[in-house]
Scaffold this active site. Structure first.
Site, PDB file in Angstrom:
ATOM      1  N   HIS A  21       0.830  -1.215   0.000  1.00 18.13           N
ATOM      2  CA  HIS A  21       0.000   0.000   0.000  1.00 18.13           C
ATOM      3  C   HIS A  21       0.858   1.257   0.000  1.00 18.13           C
ATOM      4  CE1 HIS A  21       0.199   0.951   4.428  1.00 18.13           C
ATOM      5  NE2 HIS A  21       0.255  -0.359   4.574  1.00 18.13           N
ATOM      6  N   ASP A  79      -0.277   4.421   0.836  1.00 14.19           N
ATOM      7  CA  ASP A  79      -0.619   5.455   1.820  1.00 14.19           C
ATOM      8  C   ASP A  79       0.096   5.214   3.149  1.00 14.19           C
ATOM      9  OD1 ASP A  79      -2.311   3.131   2.252  1.00 14.19           O
ATOM     10  OD2 ASP A  79      -3.441   4.327   3.690  1.00 14.19           O
ATOM     11  N   ASP A  90       6.059   1.660   6.491  1.00 17.23           N
ATOM     12  CA  ASP A  90       4.728   1.073   6.383  1.00 17.23           C
ATOM     13  C   ASP A  90       3.930   1.937   5.419  1.00 17.23           C
ATOM     14  OD1 ASP A  90       2.278  -0.088   6.707  1.00 17.23           O
ATOM     15  OD2 ASP A  90       1.984   0.560   8.774  1.00 17.23           O
ATOM     16  N   GLU A 100      -5.086   1.870   2.705  1.00 22.87           N
ATOM     17  CA  GLU A 100      -5.038   0.694   3.584  1.00 22.87           C
ATOM     18  C   GLU A 100      -5.161   1.110   5.031  1.00 22.87           C
ATOM     19  OE1 GLU A 100      -3.224  -2.509   6.098  1.00 22.87           O
ATOM     20  OE2 GLU A 100      -2.721  -0.394   5.962  1.00 22.87           O
ATOM     21  N   GLU A 101      -4.514   2.224   5.385  1.00 22.97           N
ATOM     22  CA  GLU A 101      -4.465   2.641   6.791  1.00 22.97           C
ATOM     23  C   GLU A 101      -5.829   3.093   7.321  1.00 22.97           C
ATOM     24  OE1 GLU A 101      -2.072   2.125   8.707  1.00 22.97           O
ATOM     25  OE2 GLU A 101      -0.272   1.960   7.475  1.00 22.97           O
ATOM     26  N   ASP A 112       3.889  -6.246   3.696  1.00 20.75           N
ATOM     27  CA  ASP A 112       3.416  -5.227   4.636  1.00 20.75           C
ATOM     28  C   ASP A 112       3.680  -5.664   6.071  1.00 20.75           C
ATOM     29  OD1 ASP A 112       2.220  -2.879   5.469  1.00 20.75           O
ATOM     30  OD2 ASP A 112       0.163  -3.599   5.217  1.00 20.75           O
ATOM     31  N   HIS A 162       4.084   3.759  12.322  1.00 23.52           N
ATOM     32  CA  HIS A 162       3.153   4.814  12.763  1.00 23.52           C
ATOM     33  C   HIS A 162       3.773   5.684  13.853  1.00 23.52           C
ATOM     34  CE1 HIS A 162      -0.568   2.239  11.426  1.00 23.52           C
ATOM     35  NE2 HIS A 162       0.437   2.170  10.580  1.00 23.52           N
TER      36      HIS A 162
HETATM   37 ZN   LIG Z   1       0.851  -1.307   6.399  1.00 27.24          ZN
END
Ligand SMILES: [Zn+2]
Length: 432
Positions: free
Chosen positions: A83, A85, A146, A180-181, A203, A386
């Site tokens: 992903h 994003d 990520d 995705e997030e 991922d 994150h």
């Molecule tokens: Zn991810």
């Protein structure tokens, strides 16, 4: 094998540093798709790079997905998915990645916020990477490993294969997704058009970890309608929805079945939003468990608490709605263990001992697996997602890219290709 990952290292690093500088933060509250237009900027860059590599069927779709094909000689079409994003949890703009070459094990102080320090003694995974090249943030943003680590690794792997046509491998379909997030990564993902027989999300985190198991998840909303009357003249009449909601929250299990009291294989119910007025209130919960019957028990618990409340306050109206969000992908992956086994074997071929550990969350692969495209998750080498303390090892990222190369080579081998025919028959897919 060490040679392959060493050969992939520079390309993966160079791509990663380019991709993380593009802000692709997705937005939970947006109603557009993709949730933020800026995600298309990275999509357009990748579209151009895939064309330059000479791949087929390169497209940036109206929904912001990027697809491409690298034809192979034999075997099932293998989907490689990551992903584009990044999470809203930390700033994703002006990412300025720092590369600490040949890390000596000392504290890594992030240059723009000296309170942010990566320390070996607080971080066993980092401690085991003395001598690696470590990529960090400048202390003010997330890194975006990520999942731009996954994007860079897939790009690095297909660039290598495109430059080495003599290497036999299965056909490859690439899918870079958006949002995705915010849980909408595959809302518009057309599995038939994608045309893969088996697929993998890139991922995950620590090198060696293959995920074939996620939570099963649902959201439960409890709506309480009370009765609002002027507080000066409300004796015997007012029914305060806020107080009823608080009473229900108070009756949740104490010391168990919550995110703050569980780990490993234990699930939970978790109130994550409480809104309301005297007249009406809404409680939103998520319920999570690896086991379908336990998940149902969590939902039943909330229904029972709502029923109790309704019995105590007959003049209130209480309604419960349950929405399934995603299911434990193991339930589907167990129908064809060869898909995750192939990832294990590819890891071994680059000198990594694979292991499995259930994810206390979901992946796009969980949703794709439920829809018929079996999609376990492979490590990327990124860590502490994150967060401004997010980091990645260049050597680990190169190992992930090498794993992808081995994986698509393996699926072209007669023994594995014949196993895939079984997967096809079961899923109803036809090999491209
Ligand atoms: Zn991810």
């Amino acid at each position: 094998m060490a040679d392959l990952s060493a050969e992939l290292q520079d390309g993966v690093l160079e791509r990663f540093l380019r991709y993380v500088r593009i802000d692709t933060t997705s937005d939970q509250d947006s109603e557009t798709y993709p949730s933020t237009a800026k995600q298309r900027e990275l999509g357009a860059l990748l579209e151009g790079e895939l064309r330059e590599l000479g791949l087929d069927d390169v497209e940036l779709t109206e929904h912001g997905y990027v697809f491409a094909t690298l034809p192979g000689s034999v075997g099932p079409t293998v989907g490689l998915i990551a992903h584009m994003d990044t999470s809203q949890d930390e700033l994703g703009a002006n990412v300025d990645p720092q590369v600490v070459r040949n890390w000596d094990g000392s504290d890594i102080v992030l240059p723009r916020d000296s309170d942010k320090v990566l320390r070996a003694d607080e971080n066993p995974i980092l401690a085991a990477r003395v001598g690696h090249d470590i990529i960090t943030t400048d202390g003010t943003t997330l890194l975006g490993a990520d999942d731009k680590a996954g994007v860079a690794e897939i790009m690095g792997a297909v660039a290598y294969l495109a430059a080495h046509p003599e290497i036999e491998h299965a056909p490859i379909r690439i899918g870079f997704t958006v949002d995705e997030e915010v849980g909408r990564g595959v809302d518009h993902f057309d599995i038939d058009a994608f045309g893969a027989v088996v697929a993998y999300t890139l991922d995950g985190a620590e090198v060696g970890r293959i995920d074939d198991e996620t939570f099963s998840a649902s959201e439960v909303r409890i709506r309480i309608e009370g009765l609002s009357v002027h507080p000066g003249t409300s004796k015997g009449k007012m029914v305060n929805a806020i107080k009823l909601g608080a009473r229900l929250i108070e009756r949740l299990p104490q010391g168990e079945r919550s995110p703050e009291t569980t780990e490993g294989r234990h699930g939970f119910v978790h109130p994550h939003r409480f809104t309301g007025t005297t007249a009406e209130a809404e409680l939103r919960f998520i319920a999570r468990d690896f086991d379908a019957s336990n998940l149902e028990a969590h939902e039943q618990l909330l229904r029972r608490l709502a029923d109790e409340l309704a019995a105590e306050e007959p003049s209130a109206r209480i309604t419960v709605t349950v929405e399934e969000q995603y299911r434990n992908m193991k339930e589907f992956l167990d129908r064809d263990p060869s898909v995750a086994d192939a990832a294990d074997e590819a890891a071994r071929r680059v000198g990594v001992e694979p292991w499995r550990e259930p994810i206390r969350g979901g992946t796009d692969g969980a949703m794709l697996s439920a829809r018929g495209l079996l999609t376990p998750n492979i490590y990327t080498g990124g860590q502490q997602f994150h967060s401004v303390l997010e980091w990645a090892s260049v050597q680990d990222m190169a190992l992930s890219a090498a794993t992808i190369v081995e994986l698509v080579k393996l699926w072209a081998e007669p023994e594995w290709a014949s196993r895939a025919r079984g997967a096809c028959a079961r899923s109803g897919a036809s090999p491209r």
